[in-house]
Design a protein around this motif. Sequence first.
Motif, PDB file in Angstrom:
ATOM      1  N   PRO A 208      44.695  39.877  40.878  1.00 21.44           N
ATOM      2  CA  PRO A 208      43.441  40.639  40.870  1.00 21.44           C
ATOM      3  C   PRO A 208      43.532  41.779  39.861  1.00 21.44           C
ATOM      4  O   PRO A 208      44.397  42.642  39.969  1.00 21.44           O
ATOM      5  CB  PRO A 208      43.335  41.169  42.304  1.00 21.44           C
ATOM      6  CG  PRO A 208      44.722  41.103  42.851  1.00 21.44           C
ATOM      7  CD  PRO A 208      45.467  40.046  42.113  1.00 21.44           C
ATOM      8  N   LEU A 209      42.652  41.737  38.863  1.00 16.23           N
ATOM      9  CA  LEU A 209      42.673  42.724  37.791  1.00 16.23           C
ATOM     10  C   LEU A 209      41.262  43.226  37.502  1.00 16.23           C
ATOM     11  O   LEU A 209      40.315  42.437  37.476  1.00 16.23           O
ATOM     12  CB  LEU A 209      43.254  42.130  36.502  1.00 16.23           C
ATOM     13  CG  LEU A 209      44.699  41.626  36.525  1.00 16.23           C
ATOM     14  CD1 LEU A 209      45.018  40.869  35.240  1.00 16.23           C
ATOM     15  CD2 LEU A 209      45.661  42.796  36.697  1.00 16.23           C
ATOM     16  N   TYR A 219      36.546  43.575  32.250  1.00 18.88           N
ATOM     17  CA  TYR A 219      37.194  42.287  32.520  1.00 18.88           C
ATOM     18  C   TYR A 219      37.685  42.284  33.960  1.00 18.88           C
ATOM     19  O   TYR A 219      38.359  43.215  34.401  1.00 18.88           O
ATOM     20  CB  TYR A 219      38.355  42.073  31.555  1.00 18.88           C
ATOM     21  CG  TYR A 219      39.397  41.076  32.019  1.00 18.88           C
ATOM     22  CD1 TYR A 219      39.078  39.735  32.228  1.00 18.88           C
ATOM     23  CD2 TYR A 219      40.716  41.468  32.244  1.00 18.88           C
ATOM     24  CE1 TYR A 219      40.038  38.824  32.646  1.00 18.88           C
ATOM     25  CE2 TYR A 219      41.686  40.569  32.648  1.00 18.88           C
ATOM     26  CZ  TYR A 219      41.340  39.247  32.852  1.00 18.88           C
ATOM     27  OH  TYR A 219      42.286  38.340  33.263  1.00 18.88           O
ATOM     28  N   VAL A 220      37.323  41.228  34.684  1.00 14.27           N
ATOM     29  CA  VAL A 220      37.748  41.088  36.075  1.00 14.27           C
ATOM     30  C   VAL A 220      38.441  39.749  36.235  1.00 14.27           C
ATOM     31  O   VAL A 220      37.889  38.704  35.865  1.00 14.27           O
ATOM     32  CB  VAL A 220      36.545  41.164  37.041  1.00 14.27           C
ATOM     33  CG1 VAL A 220      36.985  40.849  38.462  1.00 14.27           C
ATOM     34  CG2 VAL A 220      35.903  42.543  36.985  1.00 14.27           C
ATOM     35  N   ASN A 221      39.669  39.784  36.765  1.00 18.33           N
ATOM     36  CA  ASN A 221      40.318  38.544  37.180  1.00 18.33           C
ATOM     37  C   ASN A 221      40.333  38.514  38.703  1.00 18.33           C
ATOM     38  O   ASN A 221      40.687  39.504  39.348  1.00 18.33           O
ATOM     39  CB  ASN A 221      41.739  38.445  36.624  1.00 18.33           C
ATOM     40  CG  ASN A 221      42.255  37.021  36.709  1.00 18.33           C
ATOM     41  OD1 ASN A 221      42.615  36.545  37.775  1.00 18.33           O
ATOM     42  ND2 ASN A 221      42.255  36.335  35.574  1.00 18.33           N
ATOM     43  N   LEU A 222      39.959  37.380  39.250  1.00 18.36           N
ATOM     44  CA  LEU A 222      39.644  37.307  40.673  1.00 18.36           C
ATOM     45  C   LEU A 222      40.851  37.188  41.590  1.00 18.36           C
ATOM     46  O   LEU A 222      40.699  37.238  42.813  1.00 18.36           O
ATOM     47  CB  LEU A 222      38.704  36.118  40.919  1.00 18.36           C
ATOM     48  CG  LEU A 222      37.347  36.212  40.227  1.00 18.36           C
ATOM     49  CD1 LEU A 222      36.593  34.899  40.363  1.00 18.36           C
ATOM     50  CD2 LEU A 222      36.524  37.373  40.794  1.00 18.36           C
ATOM     51  N   GLY A 223      42.057  37.049  41.031  1.00 18.42           N
ATOM     52  CA  GLY A 223      43.220  36.891  41.897  1.00 18.42           C
ATOM     53  C   GLY A 223      43.312  35.483  42.445  1.00 18.42           C
ATOM     54  O   GLY A 223      43.038  34.506  41.745  1.00 18.42           O
ATOM     55  N   GLU A 240      32.820  44.480  41.549  1.00 19.54           N
ATOM     56  CA  GLU A 240      34.048  45.001  42.136  1.00 19.54           C
ATOM     57  C   GLU A 240      34.853  43.889  42.815  1.00 19.54           C
ATOM     58  O   GLU A 240      34.287  42.888  43.259  1.00 19.54           O
ATOM     59  CB  GLU A 240      33.730  46.064  43.189  1.00 19.54           C
ATOM     60  CG  GLU A 240      33.078  47.318  42.649  1.00 19.54           C
ATOM     61  CD  GLU A 240      32.811  48.331  43.738  1.00 19.54           C
ATOM     62  OE1 GLU A 240      33.015  49.541  43.480  1.00 19.54           O
ATOM     63  OE2 GLU A 240      32.387  47.928  44.838  1.00 19.54           O
ATOM     64  N   LEU A 241      36.164  44.084  42.840  1.00 19.93           N
ATOM     65  CA  LEU A 241      37.054  43.199  43.595  1.00 19.93           C
ATOM     66  C   LEU A 241      37.207  43.712  45.009  1.00 19.93           C
ATOM     67  O   LEU A 241      37.320  44.927  45.243  1.00 19.93           O
ATOM     68  CB  LEU A 241      38.426  43.118  42.932  1.00 19.93           C
ATOM     69  CG  LEU A 241      38.578  42.209  41.705  1.00 19.93           C
ATOM     70  CD1 LEU A 241      40.030  42.256  41.213  1.00 19.93           C
ATOM     71  CD2 LEU A 241      38.175  40.776  42.008  1.00 19.93           C
ATOM     72  N   LYS A 242      37.234  42.781  45.946  1.00 20.69           N
ATOM     73  CA  LYS A 242      37.486  43.126  47.338  1.00 20.69           C
ATOM     74  C   LYS A 242      38.461  42.134  47.939  1.00 20.69           C
ATOM     75  O   LYS A 242      38.630  41.037  47.437  1.00 20.69           O
ATOM     76  CB  LYS A 242      36.164  43.139  48.138  1.00 20.69           C
ATOM     77  CG  LYS A 242      35.174  44.201  47.647  1.00 20.69           C
ATOM     78  CD  LYS A 242      33.978  44.280  48.565  1.00 20.69           C
ATOM     79  CE  LYS A 242      33.014  45.389  48.120  1.00 20.69           C
ATOM     80  NZ  LYS A 242      31.855  45.530  49.026  1.00 20.69           N
TER      81      LYS A 242
END
Length: 246
Positions: A208-209, A219-223, A240-242
């Motif tokens: 998760p990034l 840039y979002v990496n979802l994990g 946002e990541l949750k």
Amino acid sequence: MKIYFASDQHFGAPTPELSFPREQKFIQWLDIVKQDADAIFLLGDLFDFWFEYKTVVPKGFIRVLGKLAEIKDSGIPIYFFVGNHDLWMGDYFQKELNIPVYHDNQEFTFNDKTFLIGHGDGKGPGDMGYKRMKKVFTNPFSKWLFRWLHPDIGVKLAQYLSVKNKLISGAEDVKYLGEDNEWLVQYCKRKLETKEYNFFVFGHRHLPLEIELTENSKYVNLGDWIGYFTYGVFDGEKLELKEFKN
């Protein structure tokens, strides 16, 4: 507005029995997000292996497939992007679940925010071994040859390679390498040289990034759903990541 993103569930790995609790957890998440979702994006490697013969698909995953069908039939759009473990997906999702399947990045716009979305494998500089291997895997002749294997043999072989071959499994780089060495970060920065995107959303890295590329681009990496159980949610303004903790 609520748009949800998830990636890298790898159902079936390392065994169907050990994978089953993760499948149940993912179904719980789907049951929750369907209550307010405007759309759901699945960014690849839902299965640790998937190959569509002309009349056969891999055994199992009936609860996940049934839940996706239920959500799609309720009117909520679902978009599926193939990953490096399910890149041999054909038209099964489209015909049986009415879920579109994408084999490369796609652009979307939500609430005047621009997105570039994909699984993320083979993008950016480096990773040459995998890029060569992917060309072999996606070659029509290679797929034709594999289709001649009996499914009991072909699926067993693919499952073995999925675990043992790091080029396929993506198990080589499981820690953050820094912006200069993260291929997807470099890929996003190069994309910004020719076009503005507010959000780049990818999977594949199993990390998760959230990285701010510019004042207006992220840039979002979802994990993944193996160790992190993370997902993305866009509320119309921010992404946002949750972590799903149920």
